[in-house]
Design a protein around this motif. Structure first.
Motif, mmCIF file in Angstrom:
data_model
loop_
_atom_site.group_PDB
_atom_site.id
_atom_site.type_symbol
_atom_site.label_atom_id
_atom_site.label_comp_id
_atom_site.label_asym_id
_atom_site.label_seq_id
_atom_site.Cartn_x
_atom_site.Cartn_y
_atom_site.Cartn_z
ATOM 1 N N VAL A 1 0.879 -1.167 0.000
ATOM 2 C CA VAL A 1 0.000 0.000 0.000
ATOM 3 C C VAL A 1 0.916 1.216 0.000
ATOM 4 C CG1 VAL A 1 -1.762 1.295 1.242
ATOM 5 C CG2 VAL A 1 -1.847 -1.209 1.219
ATOM 6 N N VAL A 2 0.846 1.992 -1.066
ATOM 7 C CA VAL A 2 1.686 3.175 -1.225
ATOM 8 C C VAL A 2 0.828 4.392 -0.885
ATOM 9 C CG1 VAL A 2 3.132 4.507 -2.790
ATOM 10 C CG2 VAL A 2 2.950 2.003 -3.063
ATOM 11 N N PHE A 3 1.196 5.075 0.191
ATOM 12 C CA PHE A 3 0.473 6.259 0.655
ATOM 13 C C PHE A 3 1.381 7.470 0.449
ATOM 14 C CE2 PHE A 3 -0.728 9.226 4.117
ATOM 15 C CZ PHE A 3 -2.047 9.441 3.758
ATOM 16 N N THR A 4 1.033 8.304 -0.533
ATOM 17 C CA THR A 4 1.797 9.497 -0.860
ATOM 18 C C THR A 4 0.989 10.688 -0.374
ATOM 19 O OG1 THR A 4 2.577 8.365 -2.837
ATOM 20 C CG2 THR A 4 2.940 10.727 -2.734
ATOM 21 N N SER A 5 1.648 11.587 0.370
ATOM 22 C CA SER A 5 0.884 12.672 0.992
ATOM 23 C C SER A 5 1.626 13.993 0.947
ATOM 24 C CB SER A 5 0.574 12.321 2.446
ATOM 25 O OG SER A 5 1.771 12.187 3.194
ATOM 26 N N LEU A 6 0.849 15.054 1.078
ATOM 27 C CA LEU A 6 1.360 16.404 1.250
ATOM 28 C C LEU A 6 0.747 16.931 2.539
ATOM 29 C CD1 LEU A 6 2.947 18.827 0.219
ATOM 30 C CD2 LEU A 6 0.881 19.527 -1.044
ATOM 31 N N ARG A 7 1.601 17.229 3.512
ATOM 32 C CA ARG A 7 1.154 17.681 4.833
ATOM 33 C C ARG A 7 0.712 19.138 4.817
ATOM 34 N NH1 ARG A 7 3.118 16.111 9.599
ATOM 35 N NH2 ARG A 7 1.534 17.595 10.254
ATOM 36 N N THR A 8 -0.176 19.473 5.735
ATOM 37 C CA THR A 8 -0.491 20.862 6.037
ATOM 38 C C THR A 8 0.517 21.338 7.080
ATOM 39 O OG1 THR A 8 -1.950 20.325 7.892
ATOM 40 C CG2 THR A 8 -2.968 20.432 5.692
ATOM 41 N N SER A 9 0.384 22.549 7.552
ATOM 42 C CA SER A 9 1.268 23.060 8.604
ATOM 43 C C SER A 9 0.787 22.665 9.997
ATOM 44 C CB SER A 9 1.394 24.582 8.506
ATOM 45 O OG SER A 9 0.120 25.176 8.654
ATOM 46 N N GLY B 1 -0.762 16.858 17.240
ATOM 47 C CA GLY B 1 -1.080 15.453 17.445
ATOM 48 C C GLY B 1 -0.625 14.514 16.344
ATOM 49 N N TYR B 2 -0.059 15.049 15.263
ATOM 50 C CA TYR B 2 0.286 14.203 14.117
ATOM 51 C C TYR B 2 1.331 13.139 14.467
ATOM 52 C CZ TYR B 2 1.809 12.600 9.580
ATOM 53 O OH TYR B 2 2.135 11.804 8.518
ATOM 54 N N ASP B 3 2.426 13.547 15.091
ATOM 55 C CA ASP B 3 3.504 12.593 15.372
ATOM 56 C C ASP B 3 3.034 11.467 16.282
ATOM 57 O OD1 ASP B 3 5.326 13.931 13.766
ATOM 58 O OD2 ASP B 3 6.112 15.128 15.427
ATOM 59 N N ASP B 4 2.257 11.800 17.301
ATOM 60 C CA ASP B 4 1.727 10.763 18.191
ATOM 61 C C ASP B 4 0.818 9.805 17.431
ATOM 62 O OD1 ASP B 4 3.083 11.774 20.395
ATOM 63 O OD2 ASP B 4 1.360 12.941 21.104
ATOM 64 N N MET B 5 -0.030 10.354 16.566
ATOM 65 C CA MET B 5 -0.937 9.501 15.792
ATOM 66 C C MET B 5 -0.152 8.636 14.813
ATOM 67 S SD MET B 5 -4.062 8.480 15.360
ATOM 68 C CE MET B 5 -5.258 9.711 15.878
ATOM 69 N N ARG C 1 -9.852 10.153 9.242
ATOM 70 C CA ARG C 1 -10.720 11.336 9.324
ATOM 71 C C ARG C 1 -9.923 12.570 9.754
ATOM 72 N NH1 ARG C 1 -13.374 13.843 13.263
ATOM 73 N NH2 ARG C 1 -13.154 12.160 14.787
ATOM 74 N N LEU C 2 -9.104 12.420 10.797
ATOM 75 C CA LEU C 2 -8.287 13.535 11.267
ATOM 76 C C LEU C 2 -7.279 13.975 10.202
ATOM 77 C CD1 LEU C 2 -7.685 12.461 14.965
ATOM 78 C CD2 LEU C 2 -9.134 14.336 14.141
ATOM 79 N N GLY C 3 -6.757 13.021 9.455
ATOM 80 C CA GLY C 3 -5.850 13.352 8.372
ATOM 81 C C GLY C 3 -6.515 14.242 7.339
ATOM 82 N N ARG C 4 -7.723 13.891 6.950
ATOM 83 C CA ARG C 4 -8.452 14.718 5.972
ATOM 84 C C ARG C 4 -8.818 16.082 6.557
ATOM 85 N NH1 ARG C 4 -10.616 9.642 5.043
ATOM 86 N NH2 ARG C 4 -12.421 10.104 6.329
ATOM 87 N N GLU C 5 -9.163 16.121 7.844
ATOM 88 C CA GLU C 5 -9.588 17.375 8.469
ATOM 89 C C GLU C 5 -8.433 18.306 8.809
ATOM 90 O OE1 GLU C 5 -11.853 16.245 11.909
ATOM 91 O OE2 GLU C 5 -13.522 15.466 10.709
ATOM 92 N N LYS C 6 -7.257 17.740 9.202
ATOM 93 C CA LYS C 6 -6.201 18.563 9.774
ATOM 94 C C LYS C 6 -4.837 18.435 9.100
ATOM 95 C CE LYS C 6 -5.662 18.078 14.200
ATOM 96 N NZ LYS C 6 -5.626 17.880 15.642
ATOM 97 N N TRP C 7 -4.369 17.229 8.877
ATOM 98 C CA TRP C 7 -2.955 17.001 8.639
ATOM 99 C C TRP C 7 -2.529 16.922 7.177
ATOM 100 C CZ3 TRP C 7 -4.089 12.813 12.603
ATOM 101 C CH2 TRP C 7 -4.017 13.343 13.910
ATOM 102 N N TYR C 8 -3.438 16.624 6.281
ATOM 103 C CA TYR C 8 -3.067 16.456 4.874
ATOM 104 C C TYR C 8 -3.752 17.481 3.983
ATOM 105 C CZ TYR C 8 -1.224 12.012 6.461
ATOM 106 O OH TYR C 8 -0.510 11.046 7.134
ATOM 107 N N ALA C 9 -2.950 18.114 3.131
ATOM 108 C CA ALA C 9 -3.500 18.972 2.091
ATOM 109 C C ALA C 9 -3.997 18.101 0.934
ATOM 110 C CB ALA C 9 -2.444 19.951 1.598
ATOM 111 N N ALA C 10 -3.332 16.968 0.733
ATOM 112 C CA ALA C 10 -3.707 16.022 -0.324
ATOM 113 C C ALA C 10 -3.021 14.690 -0.055
ATOM 114 C CB ALA C 10 -3.289 16.555 -1.688
#
Length: 111
Positions: free
Chosen positions: A17-25, A29-33, A86-95
């Motif tokens: 499973v290849v998960f490619t992402s672009l983080r928001t600022s 809680g991201y590192d803990d998650m 869900r948190l990734g879509r709401e907070k941590w990932y731009a895409a």
């Protein structure tokens, strides 16, 4: 060092499973998650390992390896993983993009 970076995968076939992402600022809680998700994935029957990298611009690639598609489905449906998604879509990932691949052949080199 190399043993810590490369997942210890079996002889193919298996799945990636290849998960490619672009983080928001937003780092709240991201590192803990991310640590929790890595530990939780390792508990799923059929999990084989993970490799991950991120650059200074927030672009990242995580590849997790799985015995079969059923193991990937168990991971996808895990309750804690659903919350993290869900948190990734709401907070941590731009895409992000997720791609599921069957590994037919694998080889490498180590000095």
């Amino acid at each position: 060092m190399m043993a810590d970076f490369f997942a210890d995968t079996p002889t193919p076939p298996y799945y990636a499973v290849v998960f490619t992402s672009l983080r928001t600022s937003d780092d709240d809680g991201y590192d803990d998650m991310a640590r929790r998700m890595a530990a939780l994935a390792a508990e799923i029957p059929g999990y084989l390992g993970m490799e991950s990298a991120r650059d200074s611009l927030g672009r990242g690639i995580t590849v997790s390896y799985w015995f079969d598609l059923a193991a990937i489905q168990r991971w996808k449906a895990d309750v804690e993983h659903l919350l993290a998604q869900r948190l990734g879509r709401e907070k941590w990932y731009a895409a992000y993009r997720t791609r599921i691949c069957r590994v037919e052949r694998a080889y490498g080199f180590e000095r």
